[in-house]
Each structure stands twice: as structure tokens, then as C-alpha cells.
Scaffold this active site. Sequence first.
Site, PDB file in Angstrom:
ATOM      1  N   CYS A  73      37.155  45.221  38.690  1.00 38.32           N
ATOM      2  CA  CYS A  73      37.847  44.801  37.485  1.00 38.32           C
ATOM      3  C   CYS A  73      38.879  45.875  37.133  1.00 38.32           C
ATOM      4  O   CYS A  73      38.510  47.011  36.833  1.00 38.32           O
ATOM      5  CB  CYS A  73      36.833  44.653  36.356  1.00 38.32           C
ATOM      6  SG  CYS A  73      37.603  44.369  34.764  1.00 38.32           S
ATOM      7  N   CYS A 168      44.774  41.954  38.291  1.00 40.63           N
ATOM      8  CA  CYS A 168      43.520  41.490  37.674  1.00 40.63           C
ATOM      9  C   CYS A 168      42.768  40.783  38.785  1.00 40.63           C
ATOM     10  O   CYS A 168      43.365  39.974  39.519  1.00 40.63           O
ATOM     11  CB  CYS A 168      43.812  40.524  36.523  1.00 40.63           C
ATOM     12  SG  CYS A 168      42.358  39.601  35.955  1.00 40.63           S
TER      13      CYS A 168
HETATM   14  N1  DGL Z   1      38.968  40.592  36.201  1.00 43.11           N
HETATM   15  C1  DGL Z   1      39.335  41.546  35.218  1.00 43.11           C
HETATM   16  C2  DGL Z   1      40.414  42.510  35.695  1.00 43.11           C
HETATM   17  O1  DGL Z   1      40.577  42.737  36.874  1.00 43.11           O
HETATM   18  C3  DGL Z   1      39.655  41.140  33.820  1.00 43.11           C
HETATM   19  C4  DGL Z   1      39.468  39.789  33.271  1.00 43.11           C
HETATM   20  C5  DGL Z   1      39.131  39.857  31.796  1.00 43.11           C
HETATM   21  O2  DGL Z   1      37.932  39.933  31.522  1.00 43.11           O
HETATM   22  O3  DGL Z   1      40.039  39.838  30.964  1.00 43.11           O
HETATM   23  O4  DGL Z   1      41.090  43.099  34.880  1.00 43.11           O
END
Ligand code: DGL
Length: 232
Positions: A73, A168
Site C-alpha cells: 500500500c 496506488c
Molecule cells: N491501495 C492503497 C495504496 O496503494 C490505498 C487505497 C486506499 O485505501 O485509499 O495507496
Amino acid sequence: MDDRCIAVLDSGIGGVITLKKLKEKYPNENFVYFADLKNFPYGNKSEKELKDIAFSNYKRLLSFGVKVVVFACNTLSVTAEECFTNSPVPVIGVKPIARKQGKGLLICTPKTANSVYVQQLKKDADLTVLPQDGLADEIELSFEGKPIDLKKRFLGVSRDYDYLSLGCTHYPFLTKEFEKIFPKSRIISGEELIFDKFNKIVTTANPNRKNGIVLFVGDGRKKAEQLFNRIF
Ligand code: DGL
């Protein structure tokens, strides 16, 4: 040899692609995947909230006897990975990337866009940053059947970037759609980079163990498991 498992954490399904890549590379490892839908989305949370989430999820993952924690993440990695530099169990985060050469467009959550990490990337590269409010939410919902109008989001955005950096871990699920919208741009993301660090600090499991298991935990565990079974 280290037979403890590898932990992978995301706010939802985003980290499932990282999990898939890790599983392909290290088939005999055991994994625990934490889909933290209870705290989803991370992308608009404050620094304090994200650090608290990072610590409490890290502690929970340690209870599974893990040898490394992967923050799959970007939002969590750019906000909290530095808090774990002295951790007995290494923490490796997926982070946004940029290229030294060429004109790039980075799309990411609002929190990631405002991070010191991304400000630094901008100093070192010809990079435009376009925060995407709510896109991770739309991607989560798309797996429950709600369509996404991605074109509409990028109306008026130049198509002349040499590369599009997906900052993301939810966004690579839309790679094909991004390729249509930005046909001239190479699509890149930071997931690949974790493997370099990984090989340096993680001792692999017993090579005689043929197939490791993957355990899913957290409020999004069912969704993440279904998706993983679909793409793996
Ligand atoms: N998948 C997460 C990232 O790479 C973020 C998604 C979220 O919870 O806003 O930032």
C-alpha cells in the site's frame, strides 16, 4: 532457512497483485494477507490515523509469527514505513516510482500525493502528480459489479506523457483501461522494486516444501481470497 510466513497488508484488495507476484516468485512460502477493509480507505486519512493503523496491524501480523511485513500500500508506506526502520521484523513498503528520463504522470491517493516522499520524487524527475480522490473506492466497488467510468476522470488531461506511474496498489487492476486512455505512455508501478530489497533481507523457506499456504485475515478477507483465486 526461515519457515516463518510473509505478511502482506493493504486497506483492501490492492495488495492482492503484490501477493500474487510474491507467490509466483516464492511458491513454497506461507503467506498471511491482511485486507484491512475496516479502515478502508486509507487515502484520505491523517498521518496520525495511518501511523496508528500501521502499528496496530503490524502487531496483529506479528502474532502470526511472520518474518517480514510487506506494506502493499503506497499510502501506508510513504506515511509510516520509516517508523519501522529499527523493527526486529523488517517492513518493506510498495512506494510510488518515477523515471529520471521522460515526462511522467503519477496518479495516487490524495495522502500519497501530499507526502514528503512524493514531493522529493517531483524534485528529482519531470513529474506531474494527479491525486485521485475515490478511485480506490470505485475499484473496490467494481468487484461488486459497479462499473467505473475511467475516461471521464481523465478528460482534459494531456495524453503526451512518456509514462504513467500507478502510485496506488489498487490501480494496476485497471492497467488495460489505462493503456487505452494513455496509448503513448508506458505504465509503471512500484511493486517490482520490493523484490530487490526482499532478496537482500528475507531468508527463504525450506525449498523442499512444495506449496505454501495463503491465509486471509481482516474484514476484507473473503473478497481478497476470491480475487486471489481468480487471478492466481
Ligand atoms: N491501495 C492503497 C495504496 O496503494 C490505498 C487505497 C486506499 O485505501 O485509499 O495507496
